[in-house]
Design an enzyme around this catalytic site. Structure first.
Site, PDB file in Angstrom:
ATOM      1  N   LYS A   1     -24.002  -4.189 -49.583  1.00  0.00           N
ATOM      2  CA  LYS A   1     -23.319  -2.887 -49.554  1.00  0.00           C
ATOM      3  C   LYS A   1     -24.259  -1.757 -49.971  1.00  0.00           C
ATOM      4  CE  LYS A   1     -19.880  -3.890 -52.381  1.00  0.00           C
ATOM      5  NZ  LYS A   1     -20.151  -5.282 -52.781  1.00  0.00           N
TER       6      LYS A   1
ATOM      7  N   ARG B   1     -11.539  -2.082 -55.732  1.00  0.00           N
ATOM      8  CA  ARG B   1     -11.792  -3.511 -55.846  1.00  0.00           C
ATOM      9  C   ARG B   1     -10.519  -4.285 -56.160  1.00  0.00           C
ATOM     10  NH1 ARG B   1     -17.493  -3.535 -57.499  1.00  0.00           N
ATOM     11  NH2 ARG B   1     -18.263  -5.578 -58.033  1.00  0.00           N
TER      12      ARG B   1
ATOM     13  N   ARG C   1     -32.291 -11.432 -56.594  1.00  0.00           N
ATOM     14  CA  ARG C   1     -32.378  -9.973 -56.488  1.00  0.00           C
ATOM     15  C   ARG C   1     -33.123  -9.384 -57.695  1.00  0.00           C
ATOM     16  NH1 ARG C   1     -26.914  -6.710 -55.173  1.00  0.00           N
ATOM     17  NH2 ARG C   1     -26.235  -7.301 -57.249  1.00  0.00           N
TER      18      ARG C   1
ATOM     19  N   ARG D   1     -30.774  -7.924 -62.930  1.00  0.00           N
ATOM     20  CA  ARG D   1     -29.558  -7.457 -63.594  1.00  0.00           C
ATOM     21  C   ARG D   1     -28.959  -8.582 -64.435  1.00  0.00           C
ATOM     22  NH1 ARG D   1     -25.949  -4.558 -59.051  1.00  0.00           N
ATOM     23  NH2 ARG D   1     -24.378  -5.757 -60.155  1.00  0.00           N
TER      24      ARG D   1
ATOM     25  N   ARG E   1     -18.148 -13.700 -60.638  1.00  0.00           N
ATOM     26  CA  ARG E   1     -17.906 -12.488 -59.829  1.00  0.00           C
ATOM     27  C   ARG E   1     -17.337 -12.863 -58.454  1.00  0.00           C
ATOM     28  NH1 ARG E   1     -23.389  -9.299 -59.999  1.00  0.00           N
ATOM     29  NH2 ARG E   1     -22.211  -7.599 -59.094  1.00  0.00           N
TER      30      ARG E   1
END
Ligand code: AMP
Length: 217
Positions: free
Chosen positions: A13, A87, A126, A159, A170
Site C-alpha cells: 500500500k 481498518r 522489509r 520496524r 497483524r
C-alpha cells in the site's frame, strides 16, 4: 479524488500510495505513519498507541477516527489517498459520516489482495529509512549499499512490528477486522480488487487505469 487503499499489511500500500500521489497530486494519509510520528515525538496520542502497535493489535477506533478526521480536513482540493485507514467497519462508517457532513464520499476503493505467506516474507525482510521513509527489502528491493538508504545514506532499520510474531498477529487482526471493510464498501459498487502479487510496476498500471476514470470525470 477521495481514494481508500485497502490490503493486508505488507501488500504494498505504501509503495503504491507514493506513486498515486506523484500522478494525481492527492495527499497521502497513512494512519500507521502518523502514529509512528506521534510515537517518536512522544505525544500523548503516541504514548496511548504504543502498546497496541507493539503487539500487532489495532489502536481503539475513537483515537484513530479523531486523528484521521483532523488530517483529512487539511487535504488539498485534489483530494487524498487513505492508507491503513479505515481498518474496521466502524471506522469506515465514521469516515462516511464525516465525509457526508461535507457532501463528500469515498470515490474509489482499491483492494490489494495477497497471500499470508507472501506477506510474512515481505514484511520480515522489509527495511526502512528512519530519516526519509524510503522502504527497501533484503531480497526484492535492495538498496545500492547494503543497510544504507539510497537517498541519504542513513542506516536502515527494521520496524519493531515487522518481526514474525507480530506479523502473524497483524495478519490475524487483518482477517478478523479489516477484510470486512472491503465488503462494507462493496455495496457502493466502487471496489477494485487487484492481485498484489507480481510486478510492482504492473500493479501500479492497473491501479492507474482504475483511478484515471475518476481523474478524467
Ligand atoms: P501500518 O503501518 O498501517 O501497518 O500500522 C501499524 C500499526 O498502527 C498497526 O498494526 C496498528 O496497531 C496501528 N494502526 C494503523 N492504522 C490503524 C487504524 N486505522 N486503526 C487502528 N490501528 C491502526
Amino acid at each position: 479524488m477521495r481514494i481508500v487503499l485497502l490490503g493486508a499489511p505488507g501488500a504494498g500500500k505504501g509503495t503504491q500510495c507514493k506513486r498515486i500521489v506523484d500522478r494525481y497530486g492527492v495527499l497521502h494519509l497513512s494512519s500507521g505513519d502518523i502514529l509512528r510520528k506521534e510515537r517518536s515525538e512522544k505525544t500523548e496520542l503516541g504514548k496511548k498507541a504504543q502498546s497496541y502497535m507493539d503487539s500487532g493489535a489495532l489502536v481503539p477506533d475513537e483515537i484513530i477516527v479523531a486523528m484521521m478526521s483532523g488530517a483529512i480536513e487539511k487535504a488539498p482540493e485534489a483530494g487524498f489517498v487513505l492508507d491503513g485507514f479505515p481498518r474496521t467497519v466502524n471506522q469506515a462508517r465514521e469516515l462516511d459520516k464525516s465525509l457526508a457532513s461535507n457532501n463528500e464520499q469515498v470515490d474509489i476503493v482499491i483492494n490489494l489482495k495477497i497471500d499470508d505467506q507472501v506477506v510474512m516474507d515481505r514484511m520480515t525482510g522489509r527495511r526502512s529509512c528512519p530519516k526519509c521513509g524510503a522502504v527497501y527489502h533484503i531480497n526484492n528491493l535492495k538498496p545500492k549499499v547494503e543497510g544504507k538508504c539510497d537517498n541519504d545514506g542513513s542506516e536502515l532499520i527494521q520496524r519493531t512490528d515487522d518481526t514474525a510474531e507480530v506479523v502473524a498477529e497483524r495478519l490475524k487482526t487483518y482477517h478478523q477486522q479489516t477484510e470486512p471493510v472491503a465488503d462494507y464498501y462493496r455495496r457502493n459498487d466502487n471496489v477494485c480488487d487487484i492481485n498484489a502479487l507480481g510486478d510492482i510496476d504492473q500493479i501500479t498500471d492497473l491501479i492507474f487505469k482504475h483511478l484515471d476514470v475518476f481523474a478524467k470525470s
